[in-house]
Enzyme design. Structure first.
Site, PDB file in Angstrom:
ATOM      1  N   ASP A 140      15.392 -26.847 -37.737  1.00 38.80           N
ATOM      2  CA  ASP A 140      15.440 -27.978 -36.815  1.00 38.80           C
ATOM      3  C   ASP A 140      14.926 -29.257 -37.493  1.00 38.80           C
ATOM      4  O   ASP A 140      15.605 -30.298 -37.505  1.00 38.80           O
ATOM      5  CB  ASP A 140      14.513 -27.624 -35.635  1.00 38.80           C
ATOM      6  CG  ASP A 140      14.998 -28.162 -34.311  1.00 38.80           C
ATOM      7  OD1 ASP A 140      16.129 -28.682 -34.264  1.00 38.80           O
ATOM      8  OD2 ASP A 140      14.246 -28.058 -33.334  1.00 38.80           O
ATOM      9  N   GLU A 189      15.955 -35.217 -31.100  1.00 41.04           N
ATOM     10  CA  GLU A 189      15.116 -34.342 -30.288  1.00 41.04           C
ATOM     11  C   GLU A 189      13.711 -34.183 -30.870  1.00 41.04           C
ATOM     12  O   GLU A 189      12.761 -33.933 -30.148  1.00 41.04           O
ATOM     13  CB  GLU A 189      15.771 -32.962 -30.107  1.00 41.04           C
ATOM     14  CG  GLU A 189      15.055 -32.191 -29.015  1.00 41.04           C
ATOM     15  CD  GLU A 189      15.699 -30.871 -28.639  1.00 41.04           C
ATOM     16  OE1 GLU A 189      16.557 -30.382 -29.397  1.00 41.04           O
ATOM     17  OE2 GLU A 189      15.333 -30.332 -27.594  1.00 41.04           O
ATOM     18  N   ASP A 217      20.981 -33.977 -31.812  1.00 41.60           N
ATOM     19  CA  ASP A 217      20.275 -32.710 -31.619  1.00 41.60           C
ATOM     20  C   ASP A 217      20.431 -31.940 -32.933  1.00 41.60           C
ATOM     21  O   ASP A 217      21.516 -31.472 -33.274  1.00 41.60           O
ATOM     22  CB  ASP A 217      20.858 -31.905 -30.449  1.00 41.60           C
ATOM     23  CG  ASP A 217      19.883 -30.822 -29.998  1.00 41.60           C
ATOM     24  OD1 ASP A 217      19.026 -30.427 -30.818  1.00 41.60           O
ATOM     25  OD2 ASP A 217      19.982 -30.360 -28.856  1.00 41.60           O
ATOM     26  N   ILE A 252      19.272 -29.079 -34.019  1.00 40.22           N
ATOM     27  CA  ILE A 252      19.770 -27.724 -33.713  1.00 40.22           C
ATOM     28  C   ILE A 252      19.775 -27.581 -32.205  1.00 40.22           C
ATOM     29  O   ILE A 252      18.726 -27.490 -31.563  1.00 40.22           O
ATOM     30  CB  ILE A 252      18.913 -26.593 -34.307  1.00 40.22           C
ATOM     31  CG1 ILE A 252      19.043 -26.583 -35.827  1.00 40.22           C
ATOM     32  CG2 ILE A 252      19.395 -25.248 -33.761  1.00 40.22           C
ATOM     33  CD1 ILE A 252      18.565 -25.296 -36.471  1.00 40.22           C
ATOM     34  N   ASP A 253      20.957 -27.607 -31.651  1.00 41.92           N
ATOM     35  CA  ASP A 253      21.120 -27.369 -30.231  1.00 41.92           C
ATOM     36  C   ASP A 253      21.378 -25.862 -30.077  1.00 41.92           C
ATOM     37  O   ASP A 253      22.155 -25.281 -30.842  1.00 41.92           O
ATOM     38  CB  ASP A 253      22.333 -28.174 -29.750  1.00 41.92           C
ATOM     39  CG  ASP A 253      22.547 -28.034 -28.260  1.00 41.92           C
ATOM     40  OD1 ASP A 253      21.565 -27.861 -27.523  1.00 41.92           O
ATOM     41  OD2 ASP A 253      23.718 -28.112 -27.841  1.00 41.92           O
ATOM     42  N   THR A 309      18.625 -23.402 -29.860  1.00 43.90           N
ATOM     43  CA  THR A 309      17.667 -22.752 -30.773  1.00 43.90           C
ATOM     44  C   THR A 309      17.627 -21.238 -30.535  1.00 43.90           C
ATOM     45  O   THR A 309      17.472 -20.464 -31.482  1.00 43.90           O
ATOM     46  CB  THR A 309      16.254 -23.336 -30.577  1.00 43.90           C
ATOM     47  OG1 THR A 309      15.936 -23.337 -29.196  1.00 43.90           O
ATOM     48  CG2 THR A 309      16.161 -24.744 -31.102  1.00 43.90           C
ATOM     49  N   HIS A 314      18.788 -22.408 -17.789  1.00 40.08           N
ATOM     50  CA  HIS A 314      19.452 -23.681 -18.097  1.00 40.08           C
ATOM     51  C   HIS A 314      20.642 -23.973 -17.194  1.00 40.08           C
ATOM     52  O   HIS A 314      21.191 -25.072 -17.218  1.00 40.08           O
ATOM     53  CB  HIS A 314      19.931 -23.701 -19.555  1.00 40.08           C
ATOM     54  CG  HIS A 314      18.805 -23.636 -20.538  1.00 40.08           C
ATOM     55  ND1 HIS A 314      19.005 -23.440 -21.873  1.00 40.08           N
ATOM     56  CD2 HIS A 314      17.468 -23.736 -20.367  1.00 40.08           C
ATOM     57  CE1 HIS A 314      17.835 -23.419 -22.503  1.00 40.08           C
ATOM     58  NE2 HIS A 314      16.889 -23.592 -21.602  1.00 40.08           N
ATOM     59  N   SER A 329      24.391 -23.567 -26.731  1.00 44.09           N
ATOM     60  CA  SER A 329      24.652 -24.842 -27.425  1.00 44.09           C
ATOM     61  C   SER A 329      25.941 -25.536 -26.988  1.00 44.09           C
ATOM     62  O   SER A 329      26.692 -25.035 -26.148  1.00 44.09           O
ATOM     63  CB  SER A 329      24.677 -24.643 -28.946  1.00 44.09           C
ATOM     64  OG  SER A 329      25.949 -24.221 -29.394  1.00 44.09           O
ATOM     65  N   LYS A 384      29.967 -24.703 -26.500  1.00 46.31           N
ATOM     66  CA  LYS A 384      30.758 -24.572 -25.261  1.00 46.31           C
ATOM     67  C   LYS A 384      31.742 -25.736 -25.120  1.00 46.31           C
ATOM     68  O   LYS A 384      32.854 -25.562 -24.645  1.00 46.31           O
ATOM     69  CB  LYS A 384      29.810 -24.521 -24.044  1.00 46.31           C
ATOM     70  CG  LYS A 384      28.936 -23.251 -24.025  1.00 46.31           C
ATOM     71  CD  LYS A 384      28.101 -23.142 -22.766  1.00 46.31           C
ATOM     72  CE  LYS A 384      26.819 -23.931 -22.757  1.00 46.31           C
ATOM     73  NZ  LYS A 384      25.799 -23.521 -23.738  1.00 46.31           N
ATOM     74  N   ARG A 427      27.581 -26.363 -16.112  1.00 38.28           N
ATOM     75  CA  ARG A 427      26.124 -26.415 -16.293  1.00 38.28           C
ATOM     76  C   ARG A 427      25.545 -26.826 -14.947  1.00 38.28           C
ATOM     77  O   ARG A 427      25.461 -28.006 -14.614  1.00 38.28           O
ATOM     78  CB  ARG A 427      25.784 -27.431 -17.385  1.00 38.28           C
ATOM     79  CG  ARG A 427      24.365 -27.309 -17.882  1.00 38.28           C
ATOM     80  CD  ARG A 427      24.138 -28.194 -19.091  1.00 38.28           C
ATOM     81  NE  ARG A 427      22.846 -27.938 -19.671  1.00 38.28           N
ATOM     82  CZ  ARG A 427      22.590 -27.004 -20.594  1.00 38.28           C
ATOM     83  NH1 ARG A 427      23.558 -26.250 -21.057  1.00 38.28           N
ATOM     84  NH2 ARG A 427      21.373 -26.834 -21.042  1.00 38.28           N
ATOM     85  N   ASP A 460      21.940 -33.359 -25.819  1.00 35.21           N
ATOM     86  CA  ASP A 460      22.584 -32.079 -25.477  1.00 35.21           C
ATOM     87  C   ASP A 460      24.033 -32.262 -25.027  1.00 35.21           C
ATOM     88  O   ASP A 460      24.714 -31.260 -24.735  1.00 35.21           O
ATOM     89  CB  ASP A 460      21.817 -31.380 -24.347  1.00 35.21           C
ATOM     90  CG  ASP A 460      20.531 -30.726 -24.836  1.00 35.21           C
ATOM     91  OD1 ASP A 460      20.486 -30.336 -26.017  1.00 35.21           O
ATOM     92  OD2 ASP A 460      19.579 -30.610 -24.038  1.00 35.21           O
TER      93      ASP A 460
END
Ligand code: AMP
Ligand code: MG
Length: 338
Positions: free
Chosen positions: A52, A75, A129, A131-132, A134, A222, A246, A249, A263, A276
């Site tokens: 990250d 982030e 981001d 690393i979206d 994680t 989430h 992540s 999608k 979401r 995100d």
């Protein structure tokens, strides 16, 4: 290579962003390759922390070289990394970044990371981001490196690196995938590793509600899985949701392997973060799809690092959008008492 963006006013931004995300993706793959699942304690998140910070350092260093006055709303910041207890972690980050950027040392790496610690809206800024997903990274599944450029509140450029996403969702991850988009120029896909040609991707043209294939977060915290199941029952959707971590999608919808990404909010309080969604949104809309929040409002990227005016996110191929919004309204999804 037929670079669709070569004559565009943002060509230099795209060249820089693509090269940076590619390098960050390689770093992530290198860190992931070192993980020995047997040796890793269950709560040891250090590999994803190293990747990250390393990813943010690489990308902010590259952007800062060329676009010296562009803020980056990222982030991460380097405060934790500079605590004495985390000296070993910092050393690992510097070693990984040093494999990709000449002249890396602890001080510089922390400075590069902190280039990404802007929080406020401005006329022109990037959102990152590093690393979206994680949790997906730690499970060896999907994660993404997501970078977008926002000018006057509008998404103008996106690069979405998906190191564990192959040419098809079901197939081998192979060389990983990058999606790239400039507003008005479509969405293009290429392998993350190597020199593969960009190929344009488009959303699915499916317009029959019962045929919707949708994806959602793996993490029930989430996104409200119960609500998406109620929606699926109402619309007579037969396919099970594809659950992945992540902004991969968004990539799956952009290239027509699913009609929707849902979401769905679990409460009234959580506000989605711009990093995100920024890159994913442009990749989907440039591939012909549509993105709103659950009440049907466009996502507003002018309010700082959170989507303050939005609740949840609904991503679709377009033809299905209104029926999804309407069915959710009828089910009271996204309406809370307090
Ligand atoms: P995903 O991989 O789709 O599950 O999304 C990962 C992202 O979810 C992380 O980058 C977090 O910023 C974000 N996140 C954290 N808490 C929540 C929450 N309560 N609701 C929605 N998203 C969240
Ligand atoms: Mg994220």
């Amino acid at each position: 290579m037929p670079a669709f963006w070569k004559n565009h006013a943002l060509a230099s931004e795209m060249d820089t962003a693509l090269a940076a995300v590619r390098r960050a993706g390689l770093l992530c793959r290198e860190v992931q390759a070192e993980i020995d699942p047997g040796a890793l304690a269950k709560d040891d998140k250090s590999p994803v922390t190293v990747a990250d910070f390393g990813s943010q350092a690489i990308i902010c260093q590259a952007l800062g070289e060329v676009f010296t006055s562009d803020p980056v709303i990222g982030e991460e910041d380097a405060a934790v990394l500079q605590e004495p207890d985390n000296a070993a972690m910092l050393e690992r980050v510097v070693a990984h970044v040093g494999a990709h950027v000449a002249g890396s040392n602890a001080q510089r790496v922390c400075r590069w990371i902190d280039r990404g610690s802007a929080k406020e809206f401005s006329d022109r800024f990037w959102t990152l981001d590093p690393i979206d997903g994680t949790k997906g990274f730690l499970r060896g599944q999907q994660y993404a490196i997501a970078l977008a450029l926002i000018i006057d509140g509008q998404l103008e450029l996106a690069v979405l690196g998906c190191p564990n996403l192959g040419p098809t969702l079901a197939g081998e991850r192979g060389d990983g995938t990058i999606l790239a988009a400039i507003r008005g120029c479509g969405t293009w896909q290429m392998p993350l590793v190597g020199e593969g040609q960009p190929v344009q991707v488009k959303v699915s043209t499916q317009s029959e509600a019962s045929q919707i294939r949708f994806c959602e977060s793996v993490e029930a915290a989430h996104s409200a899985h119960g609500d998406s199941a109620r929606l699926a029952a109402k619309l007579d959707i037969g396919a099970e949701p594809a659950r992945l971590d992540s902004q991969a999608k968004y990539a799956v919808v952009a290239r027509g392997e699913a009609e929707a990404y849902l979401r769905l909010p679990r409460d009234n309080k959580y506000r989605e973060k711009i990093w995100d969604h920024g890159a994913g949104v442009l990749c989907v809309t440039e591939a012909g799809g549509r993105v709103t929040d659950v009440p049907g409002t466009d996502l507003d990227f002018t309010l700082g690092y959170r989507l303050e005016n939005n609740l949840g996110v609904v991503v679709s191929n377009g033809p299905q959008h209104e029926s999804l919004l309407q069915a959710m309204a009828e089910l009271g999804i996204g309406r809370f008492d307090d």
